[in-house]
Design a protein around this motif. Structure first.
Motif, short mmCIF file in Angstrom:
data_model
loop_
_atom_site.label_atom_id
_atom_site.label_comp_id
_atom_site.label_asym_id
_atom_site.label_seq_id
_atom_site.Cartn_x
_atom_site.Cartn_y
_atom_site.Cartn_z
N LEU A 1 -15.58 2.16 2.96
CA LEU A 1 -16.66 1.47 3.65
C LEU A 1 -17.99 2.19 3.46
O LEU A 1 -19.02 1.57 3.19
N ARG A 2 -17.97 3.49 3.57
CA ARG A 2 -19.21 4.27 3.52
C ARG A 2 -19.72 4.49 2.10
O ARG A 2 -20.85 4.93 1.92
N THR A 3 -18.90 4.18 1.10
CA THR A 3 -19.38 4.28 -0.29
C THR A 3 -19.57 2.90 -0.91
O THR A 3 -19.77 2.78 -2.12
N GLY A 4 -19.49 1.84 -0.07
CA GLY A 4 -19.75 0.49 -0.55
C GLY A 4 -18.71 -0.08 -1.47
O GLY A 4 -19.00 -0.95 -2.30
N ARG A 5 -17.48 0.37 -1.36
CA ARG A 5 -16.41 -0.12 -2.24
C ARG A 5 -15.70 -1.30 -1.60
O ARG A 5 -15.76 -1.51 -0.38
N PRO A 6 -15.00 -2.10 -2.40
CA PRO A 6 -14.29 -3.26 -1.85
C PRO A 6 -13.27 -2.84 -0.80
O PRO A 6 -12.58 -1.84 -0.93
N MET A 7 -13.21 -3.65 0.26
CA MET A 7 -12.30 -3.37 1.37
C MET A 7 -11.23 -4.45 1.43
O MET A 7 -11.54 -5.63 1.33
N GLY A 8 -10.00 -4.05 1.58
CA GLY A 8 -8.92 -5.00 1.78
C GLY A 8 -8.17 -4.64 3.05
O GLY A 8 -8.67 -3.89 3.89
N ARG A 9 -7.00 -5.18 3.21
CA ARG A 9 -6.18 -4.81 4.35
C ARG A 9 -5.80 -3.34 4.25
O ARG A 9 -5.73 -2.77 3.17
N ALA A 10 -5.53 -2.73 5.39
CA ALA A 10 -5.21 -1.31 5.42
C ALA A 10 -3.96 -1.02 4.60
O ALA A 10 -2.99 -1.79 4.60
N GLU A 11 -4.00 0.08 3.89
CA GLU A 11 -2.84 0.50 3.09
C GLU A 11 -1.71 0.97 4.00
O GLU A 11 -1.93 1.40 5.13
N THR A 12 -0.49 0.90 3.48
CA THR A 12 0.60 1.62 4.12
C THR A 12 0.43 3.11 3.80
O THR A 12 -0.36 3.49 2.92
N VAL A 13 1.15 3.95 4.50
CA VAL A 13 1.08 5.39 4.22
C VAL A 13 1.48 5.65 2.77
O VAL A 13 0.84 6.43 2.06
N GLU A 14 2.54 4.96 2.30
CA GLU A 14 3.00 5.19 0.92
C GLU A 14 1.94 4.79 -0.09
O GLU A 14 1.72 5.50 -1.09
N GLU A 15 1.24 3.68 0.14
CA GLU A 15 0.18 3.26 -0.77
C GLU A 15 -0.96 4.26 -0.78
O GLU A 15 -1.54 4.57 -1.84
N ALA A 16 -1.30 4.78 0.38
CA ALA A 16 -2.39 5.76 0.46
C ALA A 16 -2.03 7.06 -0.25
O ALA A 16 -2.88 7.67 -0.93
N LEU A 17 -0.81 7.49 -0.11
CA LEU A 17 -0.37 8.73 -0.76
C LEU A 17 -0.31 8.59 -2.27
O LEU A 17 -0.50 9.57 -3.01
N ALA A 18 -0.08 7.37 -2.76
CA ALA A 18 0.15 7.16 -4.20
C ALA A 18 -1.13 7.01 -5.01
O ALA A 18 -1.08 7.07 -6.24
N THR A 19 -2.27 6.81 -4.34
CA THR A 19 -3.51 6.51 -5.06
C THR A 19 -4.62 7.43 -4.61
O THR A 19 -5.33 7.13 -3.63
#
Length: 345
Positions: A257-275
């Motif tokens: 949000l603070r860097t102006g990037r595209p926002m989607g639905r919140a990631e799962t923990v696994e998705e956040a850890l993988a990227t």
């Protein structure tokens, strides 16, 4: 040990990957029921629009549903974004809520639109609602309209017209002004209203803003003394490792949000850890992590108590931002529930 402050909850009704808005709403209503059982002071719903990861767009609707499912906890808005609404509509909605749940309704009012310029224009498509420049006037109108005597308007022909919010309740909701800068703090002090500092969004200048509010406070009949608390993002789990994992999806969303990037639905923990994010995003995450309450129960409770003591408040409103693991139910938020449970112990 610091004295433990009262605890409240601010809910943005997060929507995660693979989840429908209906499931997100069901999860939040289950969460407010649990907060009521745990003894939390109040539970507020935010107002945001056109955000895939947030289903909190209509605080009065959520407040009504929450009031029907609870018996003790105060429920309210954190807040109604007044530039999007006519003051009379807000007054009537909250007078009706007060009639439905006497003595349990809070009307938190904010000055930001809660969305991007295009959606803001759509919210006002039927004509101007609450012009930002007239914010102080409209706050005072709402206060008057919800009182038994209502407001008196002088028409262009010189006649006086009485206006009252209906249905009339036996009492009035408690009105709070919300903000993260000195504008709303100064106005709250001038009008003799309670004030909440949005520390979960921006902690910059908090000491100066609270000092402005307290030093400039003008006592009112309803609030003879200044009254304030602050918000903080919190993720609490049985272990610090789990807490930090559950915090990662929301930390990454805020960095986007603070860097102006595209926002989607919140990631799962696994998705956040993988990227992994790039260096700038990671720097923001590290900075935010230092200001959030993230950890195991005893340390988290002490951190909140210390925060309250430093700021001179006896209440802290936590924003439970714990993410979910892929295998957890879509109509529940176990990490957010556990955060409230562990903080209340």
């Amino acid at each position: 040990m610091s004295t433990s402050p009262s605890l409240s909850v601010l809910d943005l009704v997060p929507v995660r990957s693979g989840q429908t808005s209906a499931q997100a709403l069901a999860a939040s209503l289950a969460l407010v029921e649990r907060a009521d059982e745990l003894g939390y002071e109040r539970y507020w719903f935010a107002e945001h629009h056109n955000m895939a990861a947030v289903a909190a767009s209509t605080p009065p609707v959520m407040i009504a549903a929450a009031a029907a499912r609870t018996s003790r906890i105060r429920v309210g808005s954190g807040g109604v974004m007044l530039p999007n609404h006519a003051p009379l509509v807000v007054a009537e909605q909250f007078a009706a809520l007060e009639a439905l749940a006497p003595g349990r309704i809070d009307l938190g009012i904010g000055r930001a639109p809660g969305s991007d310029p295009v959606v803001t224009a759509l919210l006002r498509a039927s004509g101007p609602t609450s012009d930002v420049e007239r914010f102080p006037e409209h706050v005072q109108n709402i206060l008057a309209l919800m009182e038994p005597d209502g407001a008196r308007l002088r028409l262009t022909d010189g006649k006086i017209y009485d206006v009252r919010a209906t249905p009339a309740a036996t009492g009035s909701p408690t009105v709070w002004l919300l903000g993260s800068s000195d504008y709303s703090a100064r106005l709250a002090a001038e009008l003799g209203l309670p004030y909440v500092f949005a520390n979960h969004f921006s902690g910059a200048g908090i000491d100066q803003v609270l000092a402005l509010y307290r030093d400039g406070y003008r006592p009112s009949d309803a609030h003879p003394e200044p009254r304030t608390f602050l918000t903080v993002n919190a993720v609490v789990a049985p272990t610090a490792d789990e807490a930090h994992e559950r915090a990662l999806p929301q930390l990454r969303a805020m960095a986007r949000l603070r860097t102006g990037r595209p926002m989607g639905r919140a990631e799962t923990v696994e998705e956040a850890l993988a990227t992994p994010l790039d260096g700038l995003g990671q720097q923001m995450i590290d900075d935010m992590r230092s200001r959030w309450v993230i950890g195991e129960p005893e340390a988290a409770r002490q951190e909140i108590a210390d925060l309250a003591a430093r700021r001179g408040v006896d209440e802290v409103m936590v924003v439970p931002v714990a993410g979910t693991y892929a295998g957890e139910p879509l109509d529940a938020t176990p990490g957010r529930v556990r955060t409230l449970e562990l903080l209340a112990d």
